[in-house]
Design an enzyme around this catalytic site. Structure first.
Site, PDB file in Angstrom:
ATOM      1  N   LYS A 162       0.997  -1.259  -0.002  1.00 20.07           N
ATOM      2  CA  LYS A 162      -0.169   0.252  -0.128  1.00 20.07           C
ATOM      3  C   LYS A 162       0.730   1.190   0.119  1.00 20.07           C
ATOM      4  O   LYS A 162       1.207   1.859   0.947  1.00 20.07           O
ATOM      5  CB  LYS A 162      -1.032  -0.046   1.349  1.00 20.07           C
ATOM      6  CG  LYS A 162      -2.301   0.726   1.098  1.00 20.07           C
ATOM      7  CD  LYS A 162      -3.190   0.258   1.983  1.00 20.07           C
ATOM      8  CE  LYS A 162      -4.408   1.511   2.047  1.00 20.07           C
ATOM      9  NZ  LYS A 162      -5.155   1.605   0.785  1.00 20.07           N
TER      10      LYS A 162
HETATM   11  N1  PMP Z   1      -7.359  -2.598  -3.580  1.00 23.59           N
HETATM   12  C1  PMP Z   1      -6.965  -1.185  -3.229  1.00 23.59           C
HETATM   13  C2  PMP Z   1      -6.060  -0.427  -4.398  1.00 23.59           C
HETATM   14  C3  PMP Z   1      -7.059  -0.393  -2.174  1.00 23.59           C
HETATM   15  O1  PMP Z   1      -6.610   0.966  -2.075  1.00 23.59           O
HETATM   16  C4  PMP Z   1      -7.972  -1.120  -1.123  1.00 23.59           C
HETATM   17  C5  PMP Z   1      -8.184  -0.202   0.110  1.00 23.59           C
HETATM   18  N2  PMP Z   1      -7.034  -0.364   1.005  1.00 23.59           N
HETATM   19  C6  PMP Z   1      -8.220  -2.336  -1.446  1.00 23.59           C
HETATM   20  C7  PMP Z   1      -7.811  -2.910  -2.376  1.00 23.59           C
HETATM   21  C8  PMP Z   1      -8.846  -3.081  -0.260  1.00 23.59           C
HETATM   22  O2  PMP Z   1      -8.138  -3.484   0.893  1.00 23.59           O
HETATM   23  P1  PMP Z   1      -8.550  -3.571   2.575  1.00 23.59           P
HETATM   24  O3  PMP Z   1      -9.826  -4.440   2.320  1.00 23.59           O
HETATM   25  O4  PMP Z   1      -7.524  -3.942   3.032  1.00 23.59           O
HETATM   26  O5  PMP Z   1      -9.061  -2.244   2.682  1.00 23.59           O
END
Ligand code: PMP
Length: 314
Positions: A166
């Site tokens: 991330k």
């Molecule tokens: N893909 C992307 C590109 C994101 O930014 C997110 C949000 N964090 C997700 C998927 C979903 O991840 P999560 O369930 O951990 O929030």
């Protein structure tokens, strides 16, 4: 800057709770390289009410932050325990009693980056702010229509930028797709990966329903290893007897699915009405999506006994 960030008077920065308007960095900083997390805390008992908060999947999120740091070779100057304490302190300082979004952010410190990408020291900031959930029984926001398009931009291949981390840089790719969708009159976009298979949304993972089964792309389809995705893949079969499968999805399958929804911390469970103006399924929101969203709200509120280990009280 306004007196608060999304109404939050206090945030945490480099070891202390401080007023949000005092959380300043220099405009001379390079900001493209860094990492962050997105976590939520929900009201105990009912996600649409007020009261004590529980953080959802803190450990999974903080572990991913450490994974992102490892991938980007960043050393986070605090322990995981310290960041949890910081989060709780900041929620308490703001007096929050309804659902909040928590976004630990890590950037190069001012002057720490003499050459692009060489920073060794990092600022750590935790802004926290209130948000309105889509979830909860009878919440009209859940049923709002959402027209999506397949982006003409491909999701970044993992051997160019690591979609599994991330890191801020990945969101340049997301922003291109968001802006294209807005320009063309859609509510959002879905990426294909560099091979042409369905990848993810611009800030969420995607799941489709075919023959009653929930199908979602694998980590190798340039997706973020989403905490919500892993949670759904666990509770849908175990708690709701809904079968799940992780495999590549073609664009054609997406168009021909019975239901489709986005899932993520920010998007929660967001049903999709149509893709490229092809309606998805016959009923909106579809019955499987609805069951998954309703159960998710119960888990978040702490009403599902076997999922209480996913919650950390503030
Ligand atoms: N893909 C992307 C590109 C994101 O930014 C997110 C949000 N964090 C997700 C998927 C979903 O991840 P999560 O369930 O951990 O929030």
């Amino acid at each position: 800057m306004s007196a608060g960030f999304h109404g939050a008077k206090y945030c945490w920065m480099n070891g202390k709770v401080i007023e949000t308007e005092k959380a300043l960095v220099s405009a001379m900083n390079e900001v493209f390289f860094g990492i962050f997390e997105g976590v939520k805390a929900y009201t105990k008992g009912d996600v649409l009410s007020k009261g004590r908060l529980n953080i959802f999947q803190w450990n999974a999120h903080i572990d991913r932050l450490w994974d992102s740091a490892a991938i980007c070779s960043i050393k986070i100057p605090y322990t995981k325990e310290r960041l949890l304490k910081a989060t709780k302190e900041t929620i308490k300082a703001n007096g929050f009693q309804s659902n909040v979004y928590i976004q630990p952010r890590i950037w190069p410190k001012e002057g720490a980056e003499p050459f692009m990408g060489t920073a060794k020291e990092f600022d750590v900031v935790i802004p926290i702010w209130k948000f309105e959930t889509l979830l909860g029984k009878g919440n009209v926001r859940f049923s709002k229509k959402r027209r999506l398009m397949v982006s003409s931009w491909r999701r970044i291949p993992s051997d160019a930028l690591p979609a599994q981390a991330k890191c801020w840089a990945n969101y340049g790719n997301s922003a291109l797709a968001v802006r294209e969708a807005a320009r063309l009159g859609y509510d959002g976009a879905i990426f294909l990966d560099s091979r042409g298979f369905v990848s993810e949304g611009t800030g969420a993972c995607i799941m489709v329903v075919r023959d009653g089964k929930v199908i979602t792309p694998p980590v190798t389809a340039s997706i973020l290893e989403s905490v919500t995705r892993t949670s759904v893949l666990t509770y849908a079969p175990e708690d709701l007897s809904i079968p799940v499968e992780v495999r590549d999805i073609t664009r054609a399958e997406l168009y021909a699915s019975e239901e489709a929804f986005l899932c993520g911390t920010g998007y929660e469970i967001t049903p999709i009405t149509s893709v490229d103006d092809i309606p998805i399924g016959e009923k909106y929101p579809g019955p499987v999506t609805k069951r998954i969203a309703e159960h998710y709200a119960e888990i978040l509120a702490g009403n599902v006994k076997k999922r209480k280990t996913w919650l950390t009280p503030v």
